[in-house]
Design an enzyme around this catalytic site. Structure first.
Site, PDB file in Angstrom:
ATOM      1  N   HIS A 179       0.865  -1.184   0.000  1.00  0.00           N
ATOM      2  CA  HIS A 179       0.000   0.000   0.000  1.00  0.00           C
ATOM      3  C   HIS A 179       0.910   1.246   0.000  1.00  0.00           C
ATOM      4  CE1 HIS A 179      -2.454   3.152   1.911  1.00  0.00           C
ATOM      5  NE2 HIS A 179      -3.470   2.542   1.330  1.00  0.00           N
ATOM      6  N   VAL A 181       1.428   3.788   1.754  1.00  0.00           N
ATOM      7  CA  VAL A 181       2.106   4.282   2.965  1.00  0.00           C
ATOM      8  C   VAL A 181       3.213   3.336   3.434  1.00  0.00           C
ATOM      9  CG1 VAL A 181       0.106   5.568   3.813  1.00  0.00           C
ATOM     10  CG2 VAL A 181       0.511   3.247   4.666  1.00  0.00           C
ATOM     11  N   LYS A 182       3.341   2.149   2.853  1.00  0.00           N
ATOM     12  CA  LYS A 182       4.306   1.163   3.353  1.00  0.00           C
ATOM     13  C   LYS A 182       5.709   1.418   2.778  1.00  0.00           C
ATOM     14  CE  LYS A 182       0.781  -0.412   5.476  1.00  0.00           C
ATOM     15  NZ  LYS A 182       0.050  -1.645   5.473  1.00  0.00           N
ATOM     16  N   ALA A 183       6.677   0.582   3.151  1.00  0.00           N
ATOM     17  CA  ALA A 183       8.087   0.840   2.808  1.00  0.00           C
ATOM     18  C   ALA A 183       8.315   0.967   1.304  1.00  0.00           C
ATOM     19  CB  ALA A 183       8.962  -0.262   3.385  1.00  0.00           C
ATOM     20  N   ILE A 184       7.686   0.076   0.539  1.00  0.00           N
ATOM     21  CA  ILE A 184       7.711   0.203  -0.929  1.00  0.00           C
ATOM     22  C   ILE A 184       6.282   0.017  -1.406  1.00  0.00           C
ATOM     23  CG2 ILE A 184      10.092  -0.661  -1.142  1.00  0.00           C
ATOM     24  CD1 ILE A 184       8.847  -3.285  -2.319  1.00  0.00           C
TER      25      ILE A 184
END
Ligand SMILES: *Cc1c(COP(=O)(O)O)cnc(C)c1O
Length: 375
Positions: A179, A181-184
């Site tokens: 998603h 907002v996640k790291a990638i």
């Protein structure tokens, strides 16, 4: 002045070019870029298998199915998580059983997991809250004692390590989300990693309606359903983006750690602001930077930050306190003292790789002002 969100993805021209090339290639869904992203991802977390799926929630369901979780089973998990973690258990027909967290790090407390596990425990679903790995060795021991499977919800923890091993190669099955907002990111997307080839095969079928491969060269169309499944496929153009993004992970994780260090240094002079603890034997991924402040001032501080253009968040309303889960599971206040105490005090401050030092300093100043400090 421009606002500061709590998280923000980074997409560059090479990402756009990779997606464009994928779109022009003629392969739109399951194609060579899915396999290539899976290989690169498995290599990056040190697992032998990686299975790409449509989103992190689908990844949770896929992993729970591969763990053998079904009707009548119990799964022990934290309540301080996104609702998807518990809902995936419910959607598999199993019962979520909430355990409490350690007050310093807010990851599962193994003693509480032990106390809440039972002969019906089929899996322990451990959330690496904020990007801090759980105590996987302690949890594995409890799981083994119950004949249960250890599943990591590492949607916050891509890039983290536990006792020198990358998260993704520590639990029996590990779940990631892409998603924005996640790291990638792949827009929407998810992955499950494992070292178990049979479980990986089951997951590849699960994401494609439970269909097995064609077994007979004379009848290449003869594919039959051998197990439950659904459409949880990820597209080829999303995987083109994912593989590009993965190339930035190490640098982005380094930058997240630098930002965390800068916040910690600044808040060392602010006794009312207590960042969560970090264990010595982990390297944190810092998906979130979570601090605790005294409960009576938390809500006002969040509003004050927001009025200064800084998107502070609270992660999360504990799952066992949502009206739906209270009614369905009979949970409620008083069940999980550490989780509930933390919920009253926590807030998440902005952290993402392209947040500048000046941006961090602006957040620190706004926190001091919000707490009634110097103007
Ligand atoms: C993001 C997240 C999920 C769900 O991932 P989606 O890709 O949004 O479906 C599950 N668990 C945790 C802890 C998450 O942060």
């Amino acid at each position: 002045m421009e606002g500061i969100p709590y998280g923000r993805p980074a997409i560059d021209d090479l990402d756009v070019a990779a997606v464009t090339e994928a779109l022009r290639s003629g392969w739109l869904t399951s194609g060579p870029r899915v396999a290539s992203f899976e290989r690169a991802f498995a290599k990056s977390v040190g697992s032998s298998e990686a299975v790409a799926v449509a989103n992190g929630t689908a990844a949770l369901k896929t992993a729970l199915d591969a763990a053998g979780v079904g009707p009548g089973d119990e799964v022990v998990l934290p309540s301080l998580t996104f609702v998807a973690t518990a809902n995936a258990v419910l959607e598999q027909g199993a019962r979520p059983v909430f355990a409490d967290v350690e007050p310093g790090t807010l990851v599962l407390d193994p003693a509480s997991v032990e106390a809440r596990s039972s002969p019906r425990t089929k899996a322990i679903l451990a959330v690496d809250y904020a990007g801090h790995p759980c105590d996987y060795d302690a949890l594995r021991k409890i799981a083994r004692g119950r004949g249960a499977v250890l599943v990591g919800d590492a949607c916050h923890a891509l890039g983290a390590t536990y006792r020198g091993r990358p998260v993704g190669s520590v639990a029996d099955l590990t779940v990631f989300s892409f998603h924005p907002v996640k790291a990638i990111t792949t827009g929407e997307g998810g992955m499950v990693t494992t070292d178990d080839a049979a479980r990986a095969e089951r997951m590849r079928r699960f994401r494609h309606h439970g269909l097995g491969p064609a077994a007979d060269a004379a009848r290449p169309w003869y594919r039959v359903m051998t197990q439950p499944g659904s459409n949880f496929r990820l597209t080829d153009f999303q995987c083109a983006l994912g593989e590009r993004q993965l190339g930035n992970l190490a640098a982005w994780t380094r930058r997240r750690r630098e930002i965390a260090k800068r916040y910690r240094r600044a808040f060392a002079a602010q006794p009312a602001v207590r960042p969560l603890a970090e264990a010595d034997d982990v390297a944190h991924a810092y998906h979130l930077f979570v601090v605790r402040v005294p409960a009576p001032v938390r809500d006002a501080l969040v509003l004050s930050l927001r009025s200064a253009g800084i998107e502070a968040m609270v992660h999360y309303v504990p799952v066992h306190l949502h009206p739906y889960h209270r009614e369905r599971l009979g949970t409620g206040p008083g069940d999980l003292p550490q989780t509930e105490a933390a919920f009253d005090e926590i807030l998440s401050l902005p952290i993402y790789p392209h947040l500048s030092d000046a941006g961090v300093d602006r957040v620190v100043d706004a926190v001091a002002r919000g707490l009634g400090g110097p103007r």
